[in-house]
Motif scaffolding. Structure first.
Motif, short mmCIF file in Angstrom:
data_model
loop_
_atom_site.label_atom_id
_atom_site.label_comp_id
_atom_site.label_asym_id
_atom_site.label_seq_id
_atom_site.Cartn_x
_atom_site.Cartn_y
_atom_site.Cartn_z
N THR A 67 36.81 43.61 45.67
CA THR A 67 35.60 42.87 46.02
C THR A 67 35.59 41.44 45.49
N GLY A 68 36.59 41.07 44.69
CA GLY A 68 36.67 39.72 44.16
C GLY A 68 36.05 39.53 42.80
N CYS A 69 35.48 40.58 42.19
CA CYS A 69 34.87 40.49 40.85
C CYS A 69 35.95 40.75 39.81
N LEU A 70 36.82 39.77 39.60
CA LEU A 70 37.96 39.98 38.71
C LEU A 70 37.54 40.05 37.25
N SER A 71 36.44 39.40 36.87
CA SER A 71 35.97 39.48 35.49
C SER A 71 35.48 40.90 35.16
N ASN A 72 34.77 41.53 36.11
CA ASN A 72 34.34 42.91 35.90
C ASN A 72 35.52 43.86 35.86
N ALA A 73 36.54 43.58 36.67
CA ALA A 73 37.74 44.42 36.66
C ALA A 73 38.44 44.34 35.31
N LEU A 74 38.54 43.13 34.76
CA LEU A 74 39.18 42.98 33.45
C LEU A 74 38.35 43.66 32.36
N ARG A 75 37.04 43.62 32.46
CA ARG A 75 36.19 44.28 31.47
C ARG A 75 36.40 45.80 31.51
#
Length: 412
Positions: free
Chosen positions: A139-147
């Motif tokens: 979905t493009g939420c790479l910061s949430n993926a890293l968290r």
């Protein structure tokens, strides 16, 4: 049928079940239908069936005094997880994130006394964090993926699949240096890890050779944004999957509800007011309880009984056999006494039937009149089932033995 049509159809349906037997029949048929469609990869039908299943077992449809069994949260956990997988197969990653979060809520254990709402992590959250990180990348939420992937590494730091997933997240964020470090650490934990080898080979080799989009293979997967990342995840990272452990749904309560326990204790205490003070058993666990909290007193009494049973457990085989014979005789005596009392009163049921009266129908379900608290159960950890495979400790999936042709000697 589209996703919006399935939701509107669920809204038009009415929950008209009259007994728990009808609920069990519908839910088990839906579960068998889901398993069949999952094997055939008919993901649209899988999504529709899961949504209908979750609507049927929703706790708001049951009576207010209904308390679900202990397996209810595991059922919600598996249903939401596999529904999220099916939605990812249909490229509906935002909806899959919602269901992965619902699965986390189903199995999360809140910490006692924490006002901020902190939860205690467990191994059941490991595949959820990994899948939700994958969905966040899509979905493009790479910061949430890293968290999510950082929480995953803290939860399961000895699993090489976790570092392979974090490497795929780093490459999606264009952080190849951190990805290579994660792959090296994953190969240090398991030098034969196929997923880490494939991603490392795709990152280290020249792009003209390994990153050609026309190559229909998993050998050039280097991030979660790759078109074959889903197949790579399912085949190479199988330890982060949740198998179907509940193949038969049973929603009958496994213990009486709070009102039944309180009524039973009040009846027993008010049976003979003269002997009320002498009939109450003293507590032996040492905790102080108020007289108003009857349910807590009942639980403490049951816990004390379970402790005493564990202390006086048989020490020899002969003593165990004698106690087993006494238990069989006691059960037979109880059955005969129940049959005689049922013939005299006209009811042969040993269970209590609870009803929910509404303006349209009446829903009935059975609850046991008594229950016991298991304490100090003998559990063999080595043979206990786990939620996912751990090949770094010896687990292996079943494989087929394929014949390999013998190599011919070199020509000299």
């Amino acid at each position: 049928m589209e996703a919006g049509d399935s939701k509107t159809s669920l809204r038009l349906l009415k929950w008209t079940f009259k007994s728990m037997l009808e609920v069990h029949a519908v839910v088990n048929n839906l579960l068998r239908h889901i398993l069949m469609n999952e094997r055939s990869k008919r993901w649209r039908k899988v999504v529709d069936a899961y949504e209908r299943l979750l609507w049927v077992i929703d706790i708001k449809h049951f009576p207010k005094d209904y308390e679900p069994p202990a397996s209810y949260n595991n059922l919600l956990y598996e249903c939401h997880f596999h529904l999220g997988l099916a939605l990812q197969r249909l490229d509906q990653h935002k909806k899959s994130i919602v269901h992965y979060t619902q699965a986390m809520k189903a199995v999360s254990i809140p910490k006692c006394g924490c006002q901020a709402g902190c939860i205690a992590n467990s191994c059941m959250l490991t595949p959820l964090y990994a899948r939700r990180a994958f969905a966040h990348c899509m979905t493009g939420c790479l910061s949430n993926a890293l968290r999510d992937i950082e929480d995953l590494t803290l939860l399961d730091s000895k699993n090489p699949d976790v570092y392979c997933v974090r490497a795929l997240v780093h490459t999606a964020r264009k952080e190849e240096k951190q990805a290579i470090q994660d792959l090296d650490y994953g190969l240090k934990l398991n030098p034969q890890h196929s997923g880490c080898k494939i991603v490392q080979r795709a990152l280290c080799n020249p792009p003209s050779i390994m990153r050609r989009p026309e190559v229909q293979s998993l050998d050039n997967v280097d991030s979660f944004l790759h078109p074959f990342a889903m197949d790579f995840y399912d085949r190479m990272l199988y330890t982060l999957m949740v198998p179907h452990k509940l193949t038969v749904v049973e929603l009958t309560p496994d213990k009486p509800n709070k009102k039944q326990i309180e009524l039973e204790i009040r009846r027993s205490s008010s049976a003979d007011p003269a002997t009320k003070s002498s009939s109450v058993d003293p507590f032996r666990c040492g905790t102080v309880a108020s007289g108003d909290n009857v349910l807590a007193a009942k639980r403490r009494r049951d816990y004390g009984e379970a402790l005493r049973k564990n202390v006086v457990r048989p020490q020899t085989a002969q003593e165990f056999l004698e106690r087993l014979k006494n238990d069989v005789r006691r059960r037979q005596y109880i059955k005969t006494s129940e049959r005689s009392s049922a013939r005299s009163t006209g009811s042969a049921s040993s269970y209590r039937t609870c009803t929910s009266r509404s303006s349209h129908s009446k829903f009935t379900f059975e609850t046991p009149t008594s229950y016991s608290i298991p304490v100090f159960q003998s559990v063999n950890v080595k043979t206990a089932p786990r939620m996912y495979y751990r090949p770094w400790q010896g687990d292996r999936l079943p494989k087929a033995d394929l014949p390999h042709p013998e190599t011919s000697p070199a020509f000299y």
